[in-house]
Design a protein around this motif. Structure first.
Motif, PDB file in Angstrom:
ATOM      1  N   LEU A 173      -6.137   5.881  -0.856  1.00  0.00           N
ATOM      2  CA  LEU A 173      -5.339   5.962   0.359  1.00  0.00           C
ATOM      3  C   LEU A 173      -4.678   7.330   0.469  1.00  0.00           C
ATOM      4  CD1 LEU A 173      -3.607   2.464   0.393  1.00  0.00           C
ATOM      5  CD2 LEU A 173      -5.608   3.212   1.686  1.00  0.00           C
ATOM      6  N   PHE A 216       0.837  -1.202   0.000  1.00  0.00           N
ATOM      7  CA  PHE A 216       0.000   0.000   0.000  1.00  0.00           C
ATOM      8  C   PHE A 216       0.871   1.251   0.000  1.00  0.00           C
ATOM      9  CE2 PHE A 216      -4.044  -1.711   2.329  1.00  0.00           C
ATOM     10  CZ  PHE A 216      -4.440  -2.339   1.179  1.00  0.00           C
ATOM     11  N   VAL A 270      -4.790   2.504   7.805  1.00  0.00           N
ATOM     12  CA  VAL A 270      -4.713   3.404   6.655  1.00  0.00           C
ATOM     13  C   VAL A 270      -5.763   4.492   6.827  1.00  0.00           C
ATOM     14  CG1 VAL A 270      -3.834   1.680   5.029  1.00  0.00           C
ATOM     15  CG2 VAL A 270      -6.304   1.971   5.286  1.00  0.00           C
ATOM     16  N   ARG A 323      -5.464  -2.195   8.079  1.00  0.00           N
ATOM     17  CA  ARG A 323      -4.509  -2.413   6.992  1.00  0.00           C
ATOM     18  C   ARG A 323      -4.559  -3.884   6.626  1.00  0.00           C
ATOM     19  NH1 ARG A 323       1.655  -0.226   6.119  1.00  0.00           N
ATOM     20  NH2 ARG A 323       1.959  -1.347   4.170  1.00  0.00           N
ATOM     21  N   GLU A 367      -3.134   8.132   3.692  1.00  0.00           N
ATOM     22  CA  GLU A 367      -2.049   7.844   4.625  1.00  0.00           C
ATOM     23  C   GLU A 367      -1.932   6.335   4.769  1.00  0.00           C
ATOM     24  OE1 GLU A 367      -2.504   9.750   8.443  1.00  0.00           O
ATOM     25  OE2 GLU A 367      -3.422  11.521   7.527  1.00  0.00           O
ATOM     26  N   VAL A 368      -0.699   5.868   4.932  1.00  0.00           N
ATOM     27  CA  VAL A 368      -0.450   4.443   5.161  1.00  0.00           C
ATOM     28  C   VAL A 368       0.432   4.328   6.400  1.00  0.00           C
ATOM     29  CG1 VAL A 368       0.553   2.331   4.222  1.00  0.00           C
ATOM     30  CG2 VAL A 368      -0.618   3.927   2.691  1.00  0.00           C
TER      31      VAL A 368
END
Length: 79
Positions: free
Chosen positions: A43, A20, A51, A68, A45-46
């Motif tokens: 997405l 991701f 997430v 996630r 933010e990871v």
């Protein structure tokens, strides 16, 4: 919309949580009364354990925290 008449999907999804990255399209799920319905998001933010997903143009300011995993799960209280 592209691909809607021929059965193909207009999105390319990332189903591999190990890869991701910000900007990936994901198919996510929501708990509660919306369970079982597929949603599409991007997405923003990871993180190691979660997430942050944008549901897209219909709600440009919305941000949902999801798990996630291959198809992130968002708690209905986030919606």
């Amino acid at each position: 919309m592209l691909g809607m008449g021929d059965g193909s999907c207009p999105f390319e999804f990332n189903f591999d949580p190990a890869t991701f990255k910000v900007g990936d399209h994901v198919s996510y799920r929501v708990t509660g009364s919306l369970e079982g319905m597929p949603f599409v998001g991007t997405l923003l933010e990871v993180h190691d354990d979660h997430v942050v997903i944008s549901p897209g143009e219909s709600e440009p300011e919305a941000r949902y925290r999801g798990t996630r995993e291959d198809r992130p799960v968002v708690d209905i209280s986030e919606i």
